[in-house]
Write a protein that holds these residues in place. Sequence first.
Motif, PDB file in Angstrom:
ATOM      1  N   HIS A 119       0.869  -1.175   0.000  1.00  0.00           N
ATOM      2  CA  HIS A 119       0.000   0.000   0.000  1.00  0.00           C
ATOM      3  C   HIS A 119       0.916   1.239   0.000  1.00  0.00           C
ATOM      4  O   HIS A 119       1.130   1.864   1.034  1.00  0.00           O
ATOM      5  CB  HIS A 119      -0.882   0.040   1.256  1.00  0.00           C
ATOM      6  N   THR A 120       1.464   1.594  -1.138  1.00  0.00           N
ATOM      7  CA  THR A 120       2.498   2.629  -1.165  1.00  0.00           C
ATOM      8  C   THR A 120       1.907   4.024  -0.945  1.00  0.00           C
ATOM      9  O   THR A 120       0.934   4.419  -1.590  1.00  0.00           O
ATOM     10  CB  THR A 120       3.263   2.600  -2.494  1.00  0.00           C
ATOM     11  N   TYR A 121       2.554   4.760  -0.048  1.00  0.00           N
ATOM     12  CA  TYR A 121       2.134   6.115   0.298  1.00  0.00           C
ATOM     13  C   TYR A 121       3.021   7.141  -0.401  1.00  0.00           C
ATOM     14  O   TYR A 121       2.545   8.130  -0.956  1.00  0.00           O
ATOM     15  CB  TYR A 121       2.208   6.273   1.817  1.00  0.00           C
ATOM     16  N   ASP A 122       4.343   6.891  -0.391  1.00  0.00           N
ATOM     17  CA  ASP A 122       5.302   7.813  -1.012  1.00  0.00           C
ATOM     18  C   ASP A 122       6.397   6.990  -1.671  1.00  0.00           C
ATOM     19  O   ASP A 122       7.176   6.314  -1.001  1.00  0.00           O
ATOM     20  CB  ASP A 122       5.899   8.751   0.034  1.00  0.00           C
TER      21      ASP A 122
ATOM     22  N   ASN B 171       1.067  -0.835 -10.244  1.00  0.00           N
ATOM     23  CA  ASN B 171      -0.319  -0.973 -10.702  1.00  0.00           C
ATOM     24  C   ASN B 171      -1.274  -0.186  -9.825  1.00  0.00           C
ATOM     25  O   ASN B 171      -2.256   0.362 -10.307  1.00  0.00           O
ATOM     26  CB  ASN B 171      -0.719  -2.452 -10.701  1.00  0.00           C
ATOM     27  N   HIS B 172      -0.986  -0.144  -8.530  1.00  0.00           N
ATOM     28  CA  HIS B 172      -1.886   0.528  -7.611  1.00  0.00           C
ATOM     29  C   HIS B 172      -1.092   1.292  -6.557  1.00  0.00           C
ATOM     30  O   HIS B 172       0.083   1.013  -6.325  1.00  0.00           O
ATOM     31  CB  HIS B 172      -2.816  -0.480  -6.921  1.00  0.00           C
ATOM     32  N   ALA B 173      -1.743   2.230  -5.916  1.00  0.00           N
ATOM     33  CA  ALA B 173      -1.130   2.995  -4.833  1.00  0.00           C
ATOM     34  C   ALA B 173      -1.869   2.660  -3.535  1.00  0.00           C
ATOM     35  O   ALA B 173      -2.166   1.489  -3.274  1.00  0.00           O
ATOM     36  CB  ALA B 173      -1.181   4.480  -5.148  1.00  0.00           C
ATOM     37  N   SER B 174      -2.163   3.676  -2.735  1.00  0.00           N
ATOM     38  CA  SER B 174      -2.893   3.467  -1.478  1.00  0.00           C
ATOM     39  C   SER B 174      -3.802   4.655  -1.234  1.00  0.00           C
ATOM     40  O   SER B 174      -3.712   5.682  -1.917  1.00  0.00           O
ATOM     41  CB  SER B 174      -1.915   3.320  -0.313  1.00  0.00           C
TER      42      SER B 174
ATOM     43  N   PRO C 169     -19.025  11.133  -3.487  1.00  0.00           N
ATOM     44  CA  PRO C 169     -17.662  10.986  -2.973  1.00  0.00           C
ATOM     45  C   PRO C 169     -17.184   9.538  -3.090  1.00  0.00           C
ATOM     46  O   PRO C 169     -17.997   8.610  -3.171  1.00  0.00           O
ATOM     47  CB  PRO C 169     -17.792  11.422  -1.515  1.00  0.00           C
ATOM     48  N   LEU C 170     -15.870   9.356  -3.073  1.00  0.00           N
ATOM     49  CA  LEU C 170     -15.319   8.003  -3.104  1.00  0.00           C
ATOM     50  C   LEU C 170     -15.616   7.302  -1.782  1.00  0.00           C
ATOM     51  O   LEU C 170     -15.488   7.893  -0.706  1.00  0.00           O
ATOM     52  CB  LEU C 170     -13.807   8.046  -3.333  1.00  0.00           C
ATOM     53  N   ASN C 171     -16.024   6.059  -1.878  1.00  0.00           N
ATOM     54  CA  ASN C 171     -16.379   5.311  -0.654  1.00  0.00           C
ATOM     55  C   ASN C 171     -15.182   4.494  -0.161  1.00  0.00           C
ATOM     56  O   ASN C 171     -15.275   3.303   0.114  1.00  0.00           O
ATOM     57  CB  ASN C 171     -17.588   4.407  -0.906  1.00  0.00           C
ATOM     58  N   ALA C 172     -14.039   5.174  -0.030  1.00  0.00           N
ATOM     59  CA  ALA C 172     -12.773   4.494   0.251  1.00  0.00           C
ATOM     60  C   ALA C 172     -12.758   3.771   1.588  1.00  0.00           C
ATOM     61  O   ALA C 172     -11.989   2.819   1.768  1.00  0.00           O
ATOM     62  CB  ALA C 172     -11.625   5.503   0.200  1.00  0.00           C
ATOM     63  N   TYR C 173     -13.612   4.195   2.527  1.00  0.00           N
ATOM     64  CA  TYR C 173     -13.597   3.567   3.855  1.00  0.00           C
ATOM     65  C   TYR C 173     -14.909   2.859   4.177  1.00  0.00           C
ATOM     66  O   TYR C 173     -15.095   2.397   5.305  1.00  0.00           O
ATOM     67  CB  TYR C 173     -13.280   4.625   4.919  1.00  0.00           C
ATOM     68  N   ASN C 174     -15.776   2.770   3.209  1.00  0.00           N
ATOM     69  CA  ASN C 174     -17.035   2.058   3.413  1.00  0.00           C
ATOM     70  C   ASN C 174     -16.877   0.647   2.840  1.00  0.00           C
ATOM     71  O   ASN C 174     -17.180   0.400   1.668  1.00  0.00           O
ATOM     72  CB  ASN C 174     -18.194   2.792   2.734  1.00  0.00           C
ATOM     73  N   LEU C 175     -16.419  -0.244   3.676  1.00  0.00           N
ATOM     74  CA  LEU C 175     -16.104  -1.595   3.203  1.00  0.00           C
ATOM     75  C   LEU C 175     -17.348  -2.441   2.979  1.00  0.00           C
ATOM     76  O   LEU C 175     -17.238  -3.569   2.487  1.00  0.00           O
ATOM     77  CB  LEU C 175     -15.162  -2.281   4.204  1.00  0.00           C
ATOM     78  N   ASP C 176     -18.514  -1.911   3.325  1.00  0.00           N
ATOM     79  CA  ASP C 176     -19.751  -2.659   3.081  1.00  0.00           C
ATOM     80  C   ASP C 176     -20.245  -2.495   1.649  1.00  0.00           C
ATOM     81  O   ASP C 176     -21.175  -3.191   1.234  1.00  0.00           O
ATOM     82  CB  ASP C 176     -20.848  -2.187   4.056  1.00  0.00           C
TER      83      ASP C 176
ATOM     84  N   HIS D  30     -10.530  -1.856  -1.237  1.00  0.00           N
ATOM     85  CA  HIS D  30     -10.681  -0.396  -1.160  1.00  0.00           C
ATOM     86  C   HIS D  30      -9.331   0.294  -0.957  1.00  0.00           C
ATOM     87  O   HIS D  30      -9.134   1.431  -1.399  1.00  0.00           O
ATOM     88  CB  HIS D  30     -11.609  -0.014   0.008  1.00  0.00           C
ATOM     89  N   ALA D  31      -8.432  -0.353  -0.246  1.00  0.00           N
ATOM     90  CA  ALA D  31      -7.157   0.265   0.130  1.00  0.00           C
ATOM     91  C   ALA D  31      -6.178   0.382  -1.024  1.00  0.00           C
ATOM     92  O   ALA D  31      -5.142   1.043  -0.886  1.00  0.00           O
ATOM     93  CB  ALA D  31      -6.511  -0.541   1.264  1.00  0.00           C
ATOM     94  N   LEU D  32      -6.489  -0.229  -2.193  1.00  0.00           N
ATOM     95  CA  LEU D  32      -5.523  -0.282  -3.285  1.00  0.00           C
ATOM     96  C   LEU D  32      -6.107   0.318  -4.564  1.00  0.00           C
ATOM     97  O   LEU D  32      -6.457  -0.395  -5.508  1.00  0.00           O
ATOM     98  CB  LEU D  32      -5.073  -1.725  -3.524  1.00  0.00           C
TER      99      LEU D  32
END
Length: 484
Positions: A86-89, A124-127, A155-162, A174-176
Amino acid sequence: MEQPVITPDWTKDAIFYQIFPDRFAKSERVIKPSNLEAWDTPPTPRGFKGGDLIGVLEHLDYLEELGINTIYFTPIFQSASNHRYHTYDYYQVDPLLGGNEALRSLLDAAHARNIRVVLDGVFNHASRGFFQFNHILECGEKSPYIDWFHTKEYPLNAYNLDEEPNYGVWAGLHALPKFNTNNPQVREFIMSVAVYWANFGIDGWRLDVPTEIDDDSFWQEFRRRVKAANSEAYIVGEIWHEAKRWLSGDQFDAVMNYVLTRPAIAFFGSRSIAPLWHGGGYPPLQPIDAAGFAEAIEASLDLYDWEITQVQLNLLSSHDTPRFLTMVGEDTDAFKLAMLFLMTMPGAPTVYYGDEIGLTGGYDPGMRNAFPWDRRDQWNMDLLAFVREVIRLRKSSVALRRGTYRTVLAEGETYAFERVYGDQRAMVAFNAALGSESLSLPLAEAAQPRLIFGSVEEMVVNNQTLTLKLPPRSGAAIALDANA
């Protein structure tokens, strides 16, 4: 006119050691925050043990004594996960690992010992913490960065895992968030990251899930840019299946050779394959005999140009699979046979950290356990000595590193092959059975067999035939040089 395939020459002599940085070694020189898990407790999916790059530096003596000359690290860049996919920087080594200064120190120390370092590139993906994605979370559809990703609604539902993610992600997570590599700015960002670290001094990239970037031109440009920075950089993709599309000489140098790993488990571990759903790209594995093993190995060797076959990243375990010993029901004889095979095959053999001392572990997080430096009474010293010995064997024989490969016997539970490089020849023979077995092996004219590894109960030459009687569950290597 078709261009010849060129791969880094050093990789043909490389012996890799894969390290999961949070779990290999930690140094008191790297200041850590609190709330780390105890080193000697079972790993958890989200917990941190506190391993770091200075810890690796402080154990280079161990790696050198083992015979390792290349380290492959799973991701080391700043991330809010212990595995750091889950790369941040992308321009900062995680401070928990010691930051960029720790990588600089490690590279300098490793290179001084002629040990190379390959990093994991997650492109391929970030975080969710990656700046441009976080900008979208804050600003929604007004963010200038919306086309850095595959956004669908706001809005993006990045933290709504349901709910299903309303933006493109890898593996439904969601995290990627998945990069939009059709965006020229994204493309240039990734290329610049790859070149930056190549110029910093790394020796190559292992590419995480590269098939997710379904664009040959992207990887062709990636190769050109990285090779321009370091012509000897090794580029290896994580592809679990046949990969001809990416291995024609204009994209990757090699892939992680799981195509070879599966039959190695099924043959050498045929008596003890654990009742696991193997997952991670493995179908449920069924035991195979020597004939089936030979067929699978020859098929894998025929897939690619010989230049590429010689630098395939061969492995028995990784951070994505149960450890080999666990896969074979902790059968140490199966491990020894497979390790001898790994170290005598075409390609670059890879030891997953801790396999050499008998670490076991099932699915994530089990196979990502901490290396027990403070509990050496729990090391399997017999396995450690064996791994050191087979690495020395590989290093001592150019035929076993660079020679051609030919199956000479595949019957029942016995298997043998010959490797030839110029006037140097070597034969490697295996007996996977529970009893002693005699193998009749053809000899080239004037060959004078000489045992260079293992033990035999009998070795007789008669009319260009070598008869070997191998003890149960054992292997041997024979030099066949005419001037032996």
